[in-house]
Design an enzyme around this catalytic site. Structure first.
Site, short mmCIF file in Angstrom:
data_model
loop_
_atom_site.label_atom_id
_atom_site.label_comp_id
_atom_site.label_asym_id
_atom_site.label_seq_id
_atom_site.Cartn_x
_atom_site.Cartn_y
_atom_site.Cartn_z
N THR A 1 0.95 2.05 -5.33
CA THR A 1 0.55 0.78 -5.05
C THR A 1 0.64 -0.01 -6.51
O THR A 1 0.91 -1.32 -6.86
CB THR A 1 -0.59 0.50 -4.31
OG1 THR A 1 -0.45 1.04 -3.22
CG2 THR A 1 -1.02 -0.94 -4.34
N HIS B 1 0.95 -1.34 0.01
CA HIS B 1 0.08 -0.14 0.03
C HIS B 1 0.98 1.27 -0.07
O HIS B 1 2.03 1.23 0.20
CB HIS B 1 -1.03 -0.05 1.16
CG HIS B 1 -0.26 0.35 2.65
ND1 HIS B 1 0.28 1.34 2.81
CD2 HIS B 1 -0.20 -0.36 3.70
CE1 HIS B 1 0.61 1.13 4.28
NE2 HIS B 1 0.75 0.18 4.58
N CYS B 2 0.31 2.39 -0.42
CA CYS B 2 0.82 3.67 -0.17
C CYS B 2 -0.16 4.46 0.67
O CYS B 2 -0.30 4.01 1.68
CB CYS B 2 1.34 4.34 -1.74
SG CYS B 2 -0.22 4.11 -2.59
N SER B 3 -0.54 5.72 0.10
CA SER B 3 -1.52 6.30 0.86
C SER B 3 -2.88 5.96 0.61
O SER B 3 -3.74 5.30 1.25
CB SER B 3 -1.36 7.92 0.64
OG SER B 3 -0.06 8.40 0.91
#
Length: 548
Positions: free
Chosen positions: A310, A302-304
């Site tokens: 992602t 994941h990222c934000s």
């Protein structure tokens, strides 16, 4: 509404400019001049009028489909079929611990996820509902790839931890169930297994920590016992947008202090855009995922919000892990699954809906006809203007650039050639096809995109032969080497992409080369900027002499 007539003040400003400078998304730079200031302004106003599209259905893709695209046989992607190919739903094999969930059938669980999700068999839809509340935009952990060895790649958004270190038992239960899908029932986890499962947070550590102030953040590993967390340090969309702008500015022109005589490669190197560093960082992250899964470990990425970095990481890792995705049809499936179905924001990131403020006239300095220096005004679209283009970013372009790097590093492992990637990049911004429109599946369904626009994959299938890599080894890949590894230390500028690629020009060049018996060459080192398969190296060399 027709373009408005210019005022006397506007004409006075344009008298100082004397030209319109246009920078296209495919790095074509055009200068329009006219002896008539009024005519020049008229052209500017017309371009502005035609470019400022406020409605999605006003884009060219819908008109193209109505005029000629409807004659191209439809090509539909089925998410269920792709997961079944991996083994999901089978009573035997690695997919028996996973199930299909229709809890998002009407997008009531997550507006930016596909209607069909794959989750661990022992997780109920009720648990999914509560787990989704703990993830940004409700993008809960869901399967995106199941390796033949039984280990998985899942994706999500950041958890909503906040300053108070909030937790979700349902989210923890979901992640634990994902990590247990490769274990025979009743078998205790090995110590090494516990430590090697990875939660990949694509962001720099500082960014993840700062997000706590807005109620988000990153996993507290005290509550996720059977895995470890790794930060990749990949910068956000704003940094990437600025990097591209610096790179394009370097290609487009010098700084007026003699740099116009410097080669384009030197200008790129002096631009400090860090474009290649960003590409290398993304490949480094993909390499970590590939090594983990190929080595027998689960990975959650994941990222934000889970729809930019992602998507880059999961799709690149799958490209390395699965030879199917390195075929022409498989690559189309990969993009449809990881980018279209899982909600990459194509409309926002591409800036397809224009805004008048992109065409503001700004101060510049230049020499007048008599050689004296004066101030003038210049206009033009610059990707990433504040406010209206705040969400634009070359995310998918970076992905294609990374694929190109893999293609160069493993020349016999891909069924498609460079022309295939270049055509995808060109049509990313052409708005001719519906594939790269809308921000998620819910929006696509609302405008019935599948039936009102043409798929780029169907269009490319009409002339598949021009996209075939003659070095591709096909079946030998599957027997001898299923997995390929990125080499982040070996990256180069994609000269063909940054040289103003146009498919029509490439078609003509390919035809001329074919008739003369000349073989298309592969790109070489960035220092030489040699001939590329689209024949645009000459244009790159000539950038120094173009008046822009």
């Amino acid at each position: 509404m027709e373009p408005q007539a210019p005022s006397a003040e506007e004409l006075a400003v344009w008298a100082l400019q004397g030209a319109i400078k246009i920078r296209c998304h495919n790095f074509v730079f055009v200068t329009l001049r006219s002896s008539s200031v009024r005519n020049l302004y008229g052209v500017f106003a017309t371009i502005k009028y035609l470019s400022c599209v406020s409605l999605l259905k006003s884009l060219y893709a819908f008109k193209y489909h109505a005029d000629s695209g409807k004659d191209i046989p439809a090509k539909h992607f089925d998410l269920r079929t792709e997961f079944q190919r991996m083994g999901v739903g089978n009573a035997d094999g690695v997919g028996r611990y996973w199930r299909f969930s229709e809890s998002n059938r009407k997008f009531q669980l997550c507006a930016t996820y596909p209607p069909l999700l794959v989750v661990p068999s022992k997780i109920s839809d009720t648990t999914l509902t509560y787990a989704a509340r703990y993830r940004s935009k409700a993008r809960l952990p869901a399967l995106c790839y199941l390796h033949p060895n039984g280990f998985s790649m899942t994706r999500s958004s950041q958890p909503m931890v906040g300053l108070k270190q909030a937790r979700s038992v349902q989210d923890e239960k979901l992640v634990e169930a994902i990590l247990a899908t490769s274990e025979p029932t009743g078998t205790p986890p090995r110590f090494q297994y516990e430590r090697s499962n990875i939660i990949i947070d694509a962001r720099p550590t500082t960014n993840a920590v700062v997000n706590r102030a807005v109620g988000a953040g990153s996993e507290n590993m005290d509550h996720y016992k059977r895995c470890r967390k790794v930060y990749l340090g990949i910068d956000n969309i704003h940094v990437m947008r600025d990097a591209l702008n610096k790179l394009v500015d370097a290609i487009q022109s010098g700084d007026g202090k003699g740099e116009e005589t410097v080669g384009v490669v030197s200008r790129i190197q002096n631009s400090k855009s860090n474009w290649l560093r960003h590409i290398a960082n993304i490949l480094e992250g993909a390499k970590a995922i590939v090594e983990a899964i190929d080595g027998g470990n689960h990975v959650l990425v994941h990222c934000s919000d889970g729809w930019d970095r992602t998507a880059q990481l999961t799709s690149l890792a799958q490209l390395c892990l699965d030879p199917y995705y390195r075929t022409i049809s498989g690559f189309a499936t990969l993009v449809e699954k990881e980018w279209v179905s899982f909600g990459h924001q194509f409309t926002l990131r591409g800036g397809y809906l224009g805004h008048p403020d992109r065409f503001k006239v700004t101060l510049d300095s230049a020499d007048t006809a008599d050689g004296s220096s004066t101030s003038k005004r210049s206009n033009g679209f610059r990707l990433g203007r504040p406010k209206h283009d705040h969400e634009t970013s070359p995310v998918f372009q970076q992905f294609l650039d990374c694929v190109f790097q893999l293609w160069v590093q493993h020349p016999t492992m891909f069924e498609f050639n460079e022309r295939f990637l270049l055509d995808l990049f060109y049509h990313l911004h052409s708005a001719q096809f519906g594939t790269f429109l809308c921000n998620n599946m819910k929006e696509r369904s609302a405008v019935d995109l599948a039936n009102t626009t043409t798929s780029i994959w169907a269009w490319m299938e009409q002339s598949n032969h021009v996209y075939v890599n003659e070095l591709y080894q096909g079946d030998e890949n599957k027997r001898d080497q299923r997995t390929i590894a990125p080499n982040p230390q070996f990256v180069q500028y994609w000269s063909a992409m940054f040289s103003g690629y146009d498919p029509a020009f490439a078609t003509r060049q390919a035809s001329e080369r074919s008739s003369s018996g000349e073989l298309l060459s592969r790109p070489g080192s960035v220092e030489q900027l040699p001939s590329t398969s689209d024949g645009h190296s000459k244009l790159v060399d000539e950038l120094d002499s173009i008046v822009i």
